[in-house]
Design a protein around this motif. Structure first.
Motif, PDB file in Angstrom:
ATOM      1  N   SER A   1       0.828  -1.205   0.000  1.00 46.39           N
ATOM      2  CA  SER A   1       0.000   0.000   0.000  1.00 46.39           C
ATOM      3  C   SER A   1       0.865   1.258   0.000  1.00 46.39           C
ATOM      4  CB  SER A   1      -0.910   0.016   1.231  1.00 46.39           C
ATOM      5  OG  SER A   1      -1.769  -1.103   1.244  1.00 46.39           O
ATOM      6  N   GLY A   2       0.281   2.325  -0.534  1.00 45.66           N
ATOM      7  CA  GLY A   2       0.972   3.606  -0.531  1.00 45.66           C
ATOM      8  C   GLY A   2       0.943   4.269  -1.891  1.00 45.66           C
ATOM      9  N   GLN A   3       1.816   5.245  -2.058  1.00 50.04           N
ATOM     10  CA  GLN A   3       1.902   5.975  -3.318  1.00 50.04           C
ATOM     11  C   GLN A   3       2.955   5.359  -4.213  1.00 50.04           C
ATOM     12  OE1 GLN A   3       2.549  10.203  -2.806  1.00 50.04           O
ATOM     13  NE2 GLN A   3       0.366  10.580  -3.058  1.00 50.04           N
ATOM     14  N   CYS A   4       2.701   5.387  -5.499  1.00 48.25           N
ATOM     15  CA  CYS A   4       3.742   4.999  -6.450  1.00 48.25           C
ATOM     16  C   CYS A   4       3.582   5.811  -7.732  1.00 48.25           C
ATOM     17  CB  CYS A   4       3.740   3.503  -6.729  1.00 48.25           C
ATOM     18  SG  CYS A   4       2.336   2.932  -7.665  1.00 48.25           S
ATOM     19  N   ARG A   5       4.638   5.905  -8.480  1.00 43.62           N
ATOM     20  CA  ARG A   5       4.680   6.747  -9.669  1.00 43.62           C
ATOM     21  C   ARG A   5       4.422   5.917 -10.923  1.00 43.62           C
ATOM     22  NH1 ARG A   5       6.109  11.779 -10.946  1.00 43.62           N
ATOM     23  NH2 ARG A   5       7.250  12.245 -12.860  1.00 43.62           N
ATOM     24  N   VAL A   6       3.627   6.475 -11.815  1.00 44.17           N
ATOM     25  CA  VAL A   6       3.364   5.864 -13.122  1.00 44.17           C
ATOM     26  C   VAL A   6       3.900   6.809 -14.186  1.00 44.17           C
ATOM     27  CG1 VAL A   6       1.602   5.041 -14.727  1.00 44.17           C
ATOM     28  CG2 VAL A   6       1.304   4.697 -12.261  1.00 44.17           C
ATOM     29  N   VAL A   7       4.704   6.279 -15.087  1.00 48.04           N
ATOM     30  CA  VAL A   7       5.326   7.088 -16.134  1.00 48.04           C
ATOM     31  C   VAL A   7       5.079   6.444 -17.494  1.00 48.04           C
ATOM     32  CG1 VAL A   7       7.495   8.024 -17.042  1.00 48.04           C
ATOM     33  CG2 VAL A   7       7.132   7.891 -14.571  1.00 48.04           C
ATOM     34  N   GLY A   8       4.633   7.233 -18.455  1.00 44.30           N
ATOM     35  CA  GLY A   8       4.512   6.798 -19.837  1.00 44.30           C
ATOM     36  C   GLY A   8       5.569   7.486 -20.676  1.00 44.30           C
ATOM     37  N   LYS A   9       6.463   6.706 -21.281  1.00 41.55           N
ATOM     38  CA  LYS A   9       7.541   7.264 -22.099  1.00 41.55           C
ATOM     39  C   LYS A   9       7.210   7.063 -23.580  1.00 41.55           C
ATOM     40  CE  LYS A   9      11.219   6.644 -18.683  1.00 41.55           C
ATOM     41  NZ  LYS A   9      12.605   6.186 -18.439  1.00 41.55           N
ATOM     42  N   MET A  10       7.122   8.157 -24.304  1.00 40.66           N
ATOM     43  CA  MET A  10       6.771   8.134 -25.716  1.00 40.66           C
ATOM     44  C   MET A  10       8.022   8.328 -26.578  1.00 40.66           C
ATOM     45  SD  MET A  10       3.394  10.609 -25.597  1.00 40.66           S
ATOM     46  CE  MET A  10       3.126  10.508 -27.377  1.00 40.66           C
ATOM     47  N   PHE A  11       8.181   7.445 -27.569  1.00 44.35           N
ATOM     48  CA  PHE A  11       9.275   7.545 -28.528  1.00 44.35           C
ATOM     49  C   PHE A  11       8.703   7.455 -29.942  1.00 44.35           C
ATOM     50  CE2 PHE A  11      11.195   5.811 -24.670  1.00 44.35           C
ATOM     51  CZ  PHE A  11      12.327   6.607 -24.531  1.00 44.35           C
ATOM     52  N   PRO A  12       9.465   7.863 -30.959  1.00 45.01           N
ATOM     53  CA  PRO A  12       8.967   7.787 -32.338  1.00 45.01           C
ATOM     54  C   PRO A  12       8.678   6.351 -32.763  1.00 45.01           C
ATOM     55  CG  PRO A  12      10.885   9.234 -32.192  1.00 45.01           C
ATOM     56  CD  PRO A  12      10.774   8.540 -30.866  1.00 45.01           C
ATOM     57  N   ARG A  13       7.716   6.208 -33.670  1.00 43.85           N
ATOM     58  CA  ARG A  13       7.444   4.910 -34.271  1.00 43.85           C
ATOM     59  C   ARG A  13       8.686   4.417 -35.024  1.00 43.85           C
ATOM     60  NH1 ARG A  13       1.893   3.622 -34.741  1.00 43.85           N
ATOM     61  NH2 ARG A  13       0.460   5.334 -34.285  1.00 43.85           N
ATOM     62  N   LYS A  14       8.740   3.121 -35.280  1.00 44.77           N
ATOM     63  CA  LYS A  14       9.847   2.587 -36.060  1.00 44.77           C
ATOM     64  C   LYS A  14       9.885   3.272 -37.427  1.00 44.77           C
ATOM     65  CE  LYS A  14      11.981  -1.543 -37.947  1.00 44.77           C
ATOM     66  NZ  LYS A  14      11.930  -3.003 -38.181  1.00 44.77           N
ATOM     67  N   GLY A  15      11.069   3.701 -37.813  1.00 48.72           N
ATOM     68  CA  GLY A  15      11.222   4.376 -39.099  1.00 48.72           C
ATOM     69  C   GLY A  15      11.121   5.885 -39.015  1.00 48.72           C
ATOM     70  N   GLN A  16      10.703   6.407 -37.848  1.00 49.54           N
ATOM     71  CA  GLN A  16      10.624   7.849 -37.656  1.00 49.54           C
ATOM     72  C   GLN A  16      11.727   8.305 -36.708  1.00 49.54           C
ATOM     73  OE1 GLN A  16       6.764   9.093 -36.325  1.00 49.54           O
ATOM     74  NE2 GLN A  16       5.679   8.235 -38.085  1.00 49.54           N
ATOM     75  N   LYS A  17      12.148   9.555 -36.852  1.00 53.32           N
ATOM     76  CA  LYS A  17      13.192  10.106 -35.988  1.00 53.32           C
ATOM     77  C   LYS A  17      12.618  10.952 -34.860  1.00 53.32           C
ATOM     78  CE  LYS A  17      16.863  10.050 -39.454  1.00 53.32           C
ATOM     79  NZ  LYS A  17      17.886  10.861 -40.182  1.00 53.32           N
ATOM     80  N   THR A  18      11.405  11.482 -35.053  1.00 53.76           N
ATOM     81  CA  THR A  18      10.787  12.310 -34.030  1.00 53.76           C
ATOM     82  C   THR A  18       9.317  11.969 -33.898  1.00 53.76           C
ATOM     83  OG1 THR A  18      10.266  14.064 -35.614  1.00 53.76           O
ATOM     84  CG2 THR A  18      12.381  14.222 -34.461  1.00 53.76           C
ATOM     85  N   LEU A  19       8.740  12.353 -32.776  1.00 52.06           N
ATOM     86  CA  LEU A  19       7.300  12.254 -32.577  1.00 52.06           C
ATOM     87  C   LEU A  19       6.627  13.363 -33.381  1.00 52.06           C
ATOM     88  CD1 LEU A  19       7.474  11.735 -28.740  1.00 52.06           C
ATOM     89  CD2 LEU A  19       6.470  10.076 -30.313  1.00 52.06           C
ATOM     90  N   THR A  20       5.448  13.067 -33.911  1.00 55.55           N
ATOM     91  CA  THR A  20       4.706  14.068 -34.662  1.00 55.55           C
ATOM     92  C   THR A  20       3.406  14.378 -33.935  1.00 55.55           C
ATOM     93  OG1 THR A  20       3.330  12.566 -36.000  1.00 55.55           O
ATOM     94  CG2 THR A  20       5.598  12.931 -36.739  1.00 55.55           C
ATOM     95  N   GLU A  21       2.621  15.286 -34.504  1.00 58.24           N
ATOM     96  CA  GLU A  21       1.341  15.642 -33.892  1.00 58.24           C
ATOM     97  C   GLU A  21       0.344  14.491 -33.938  1.00 58.24           C
ATOM     98  OE1 GLU A  21       1.188  17.051 -38.215  1.00 58.24           O
ATOM     99  OE2 GLU A  21       2.656  16.924 -36.585  1.00 58.24           O
ATOM    100  N   GLU A  22       0.661  13.414 -34.657  1.00 57.23           N
ATOM    101  CA  GLU A  22      -0.255  12.271 -34.775  1.00 57.23           C
ATOM    102  C   GLU A  22      -0.031  11.212 -33.697  1.00 57.23           C
ATOM    103  OE1 GLU A  22       0.107  10.752 -38.694  1.00 57.23           O
ATOM    104  OE2 GLU A  22      -0.747  12.532 -39.654  1.00 57.23           O
ATOM    105  N   GLU A  23       1.112  11.253 -32.994  1.00 57.66           N
ATOM    106  CA  GLU A  23       1.393  10.258 -31.957  1.00 57.66           C
ATOM    107  C   GLU A  23       0.732  10.662 -30.636  1.00 57.66           C
ATOM    108  OE1 GLU A  23       4.352  10.633 -34.363  1.00 57.66           O
ATOM    109  OE2 GLU A  23       2.948   9.085 -34.985  1.00 57.66           O
ATOM    110  N   ALA A  24       0.280   9.663 -29.887  1.00 61.51           N
ATOM    111  CA  ALA A  24      -0.420   9.949 -28.632  1.00 61.51           C
ATOM    112  C   ALA A  24      -0.261   8.782 -27.661  1.00 61.51           C
ATOM    113  CB  ALA A  24      -1.902  10.208 -28.898  1.00 61.51           C
ATOM    114  N   MET A  25      -0.499   9.068 -26.375  1.00 59.43           N
ATOM    115  CA  MET A  25      -0.517   8.037 -25.338  1.00 59.43           C
ATOM    116  C   MET A  25      -1.475   8.487 -24.246  1.00 59.43           C
ATOM    117  SD  MET A  25       2.542   6.625 -22.789  1.00 59.43           S
ATOM    118  CE  MET A  25       3.441   5.698 -24.035  1.00 59.43           C
TER     119      MET A  25
END
Length: 273
Positions: free
Chosen positions: A54-78
């Motif tokens: 029991s207690g507090q814990c941290r949840v983190v979502g790490k977003m990276f570019p899709r395969k074949g892309q170098k950067t995230l675009t306005e179309e990527e989401a989580m």
């Protein structure tokens, strides 16, 4: 907070990019490779086994570019939703509720004027459990050890696991995974029927005698998890080093086996948890 006899905490992520979601600094899903080229991941992930108590814990979502892309675009989401329900199948559906507000990347998308190589969403959740699991809370802080020496020890342990998998020795693999299995049985309130079902499922997988991918050590990197108390190896492409080759590659990807190691004390050495 609702009082449930056997609370089962779950996250429901939507991943439209490459990425990792961590709970208590433990990855509960790694989403990389060919599967990220289009579409996304939708699912529900039980997380009791990484909460530990029991207690507090941290949840983190790490977003990276899709395969074949170098950067995230306005179309990527989580986005990540948070649910809790009683683990009893008879009342699970009637007891489910959202225990924390969802978190998400900007609803209108990341700015098209900024080249994001990485983006992160995060929150703190509060949980109440009827147990304290004997996990890695008090294990050795591996991040303080010599990284080169540790990597060689971890590699040696992975070689041992790889040999067991290559022999399709389910009994030996279960023996090596005893700590992890005990923790998961407690976390998910396994009865004897569920314990037996798990063992039968693993044995059935091993009995397929699937070919094992080679362990290419030059393609592996060392990762610290659980705030330094856990370690694992990962391939440079974000996939697991230990993989059975798919029996039908056109319809199913390789079967990846996720391994995390800790050192409960210096005398015992590395073990699966």
């Amino acid at each position: 907070m609702n009082k449930l006899e056997r609370p089962l905490y779950t996250i429901a992520p939507h991943i439209y990019c490459s990425g990792t979601i961590l709970v208590n600094d433990i990855p509960v899903i790694d989403w990389y490779g060919n599967q990220t080229e289009d579409g996304g991941y939708l699912g529900a992930l039980d997380i009791n086994h990484v909460l530990l108590q029991s207690g507090q814990c941290r949840v983190v979502g790490k977003m990276f570019p899709r395969k074949g892309q170098k950067t995230l675009t306005e179309e990527e989401a989580m986005l990540i939703d948070f649910y809790c329900a009683d683990a009893d199948p008879k009342i699970w559906k009637s007891s489910i509720y959202k225990f924390h507000p969802k978190i998400e990347s900007p609803w209108s998308g990341l700015s098209e004027n900024i080249n994001y190589p990485y983006f992160e969403i995060a929150t703190e959740i509060e949980v109440e459990l009827p147990f304290v699991l004997d996990g890695w809370q008090n294990s050795v802080d591996l991040s303080k050890l010599d990284k080169n020496v540790l990597k060689e020890k971890v590699l040696e342990y992975y070689r041992q696991i790889h040999a067991v998998l290559k022999e399709h020795n389910a009994g030996k693999f279960l023996e090596l995974s005893r700590e992890k299995q005990k923790l998961q049985e407690q976390a998910f309130y396994f009865n004897e029927e569920r314990r037996q079902s798990f063992k039968e499922g693993l044995t059935a997988l091993f009995n397929q005698n699937l070919e094992l991918e080679p362990l290419n050590e030059n393609e592996l990197k060392l990762e610290f998890l659980g705030y330094g108390k856990l370690v694992r190896l990962m391939k440079l492409d974000g996939s697991q080093p230990l993989q059975f080759k798919s029996p039908n590659p056109k319809e199913q990807s390789n079967i990846e086996l996720e391994i995390k190691l800790h050192v409960r004390n210096a005398e015992k050495g590395l073990s699966i948890i």
